[in-house]
Design an enzyme around this catalytic site. Structure first.
Site, mmCIF file in Angstrom:
data_model
loop_
_atom_site.group_PDB
_atom_site.id
_atom_site.type_symbol
_atom_site.label_atom_id
_atom_site.label_comp_id
_atom_site.label_asym_id
_atom_site.label_seq_id
_atom_site.Cartn_x
_atom_site.Cartn_y
_atom_site.Cartn_z
ATOM 1 N N CYS A 88 0.835 -1.193 0.000
ATOM 2 C CA CYS A 88 0.000 0.000 0.000
ATOM 3 C C CYS A 88 0.878 1.254 0.000
ATOM 4 C CB CYS A 88 -0.887 -0.028 1.238
ATOM 5 S SG CYS A 88 -1.675 1.528 1.651
ATOM 6 N N GLU A 89 0.588 2.178 -0.892
ATOM 7 C CA GLU A 89 1.414 3.379 -0.970
ATOM 8 C C GLU A 89 1.152 4.347 0.185
ATOM 9 O OE1 GLU A 89 -1.086 6.394 -3.873
ATOM 10 O OE2 GLU A 89 0.357 5.039 -4.789
ATOM 11 N N HIS A 90 0.097 4.119 0.940
ATOM 12 C CA HIS A 90 -0.216 5.010 2.047
ATOM 13 C C HIS A 90 0.495 4.618 3.340
ATOM 14 C CE1 HIS A 90 -4.154 5.533 -0.365
ATOM 15 N NE2 HIS A 90 -3.298 6.479 -0.692
ATOM 16 N N HIS A 91 0.660 3.303 3.562
ATOM 17 C CA HIS A 91 1.270 2.854 4.811
ATOM 18 C C HIS A 91 2.462 1.920 4.595
ATOM 19 C CE1 HIS A 91 -3.024 3.730 5.802
ATOM 20 N NE2 HIS A 91 -2.440 4.401 6.768
ATOM 21 N N GLN A 94 -5.017 -0.381 -4.946
ATOM 22 C CA GLN A 94 -5.605 -1.462 -5.737
ATOM 23 C C GLN A 94 -6.301 -0.930 -6.978
ATOM 24 O OE1 GLN A 94 -7.732 -4.430 -3.497
ATOM 25 N NE2 GLN A 94 -9.022 -4.979 -5.230
ATOM 26 N N HIS A 133 -6.044 -6.065 2.411
ATOM 27 C CA HIS A 133 -5.111 -4.984 2.702
ATOM 28 C C HIS A 133 -4.701 -5.038 4.166
ATOM 29 C CE1 HIS A 133 -5.827 -2.520 -1.076
ATOM 30 N NE2 HIS A 133 -6.707 -3.508 -1.154
ATOM 31 N N CYS A 189 -3.217 -2.893 5.801
ATOM 32 C CA CYS A 189 -3.429 -1.625 6.496
ATOM 33 C C CYS A 189 -4.783 -1.614 7.202
ATOM 34 C CB CYS A 189 -3.309 -0.438 5.539
ATOM 35 S SG CYS A 189 -4.445 -0.479 4.144
#
Length: 205
Positions: A94-97, A135, A163, A165
């Site tokens: 995940c590019e956020h976490h 995704q 995910h 996250c």
């Protein structure tokens, strides 16, 4: 994959990319920030191991899907129906976490005189999976790469993924699955083709 890892650029020649040492130093900072001691025996080699692992996990940045999809075959004996490769496993982040996304991709296309080697489809999924992702973006990227390179009558992509996250942090809901789809060409304009795609994925076609 070994060749990709060995050729992953590190050092001053990388247009500003941090060196191996800088990456390892960053890991040491994170270890200290987390509350541990990077100098203790169990963590002495962790920075180099993490850097090596990240080279592999994010090796998709060093590969071009067009190169993988470049070779096609025209001798198809008139075959023009759905080509589906389903249940392609992938592991992304995940590019956020920067925590894992674990899932399966189902990819289909309607040939327009040319077909791909089946392993190429799985390879494209791997290339985009080995990047920081959402995704939704990954689903669209896979469809676009096949559509632009092969020029089929249509492409359909579905991704089902869990995910971490959501499972490991935040609301901590283990086992929940996110589903995304992208359709182009005939799959987008003809609902019957979408139904066939979904039916084949579910093993009833």
């Amino acid at each position: 994959m070994d060749a990709v890892i060995k050729n992953f650029p590190v050092g001053e020649e990388n247009s500003g990319r941090p060196t191996q040492k800088e990456a390892e130093d960053a890991v040491r900072v994170l270890l200290r920030w987390a509350g541990d001691d990077p100098s203790r025996e169990g963590l002495l080699d962790t920075p180099s191991r993490v850097a090596k692992a990240y080279r592999e996990l994010f090796s998709g940045y060093e590969l071009d899907p067009e190169d993988v999809l470049g070779r096609t075959f025209e001798e198809v004996a008139g075959y023009d129906d759905i080509v589906l490769v389903k249940d392609i496993p992938f592991y992304s982040h995940c590019e956020h976490h920067m925590v894992p996304i674990i899932g399966r991709a189902h990819v289909a296309y309607l040939p327009n005189g040319r077909v791909l080697g089946l392993s190429k489809i799985a390879r494209v999924v791997e290339i985009y999976g080995r990047r920081l992702q959402t995704q939704e973006t990954m689903t669209a990227q896979i469809a676009s790469a096949i559509d632009e390179t092969l020029r089929p009558r249509g492409v359909a992509v579905m991704i089902e993924a869990e995910h971490m996250c959501m499972a490991m942090r935040g609301i901590q809901k283990q086992g929940s699955t996110t589903l995304t789809t992208t359709f182009t060409g005939a799959f987008k304009s003809e609902p019957a083709e979408q139904v066939r795609f979904m039916t084949m994925i579910r093993g009833r076609g």
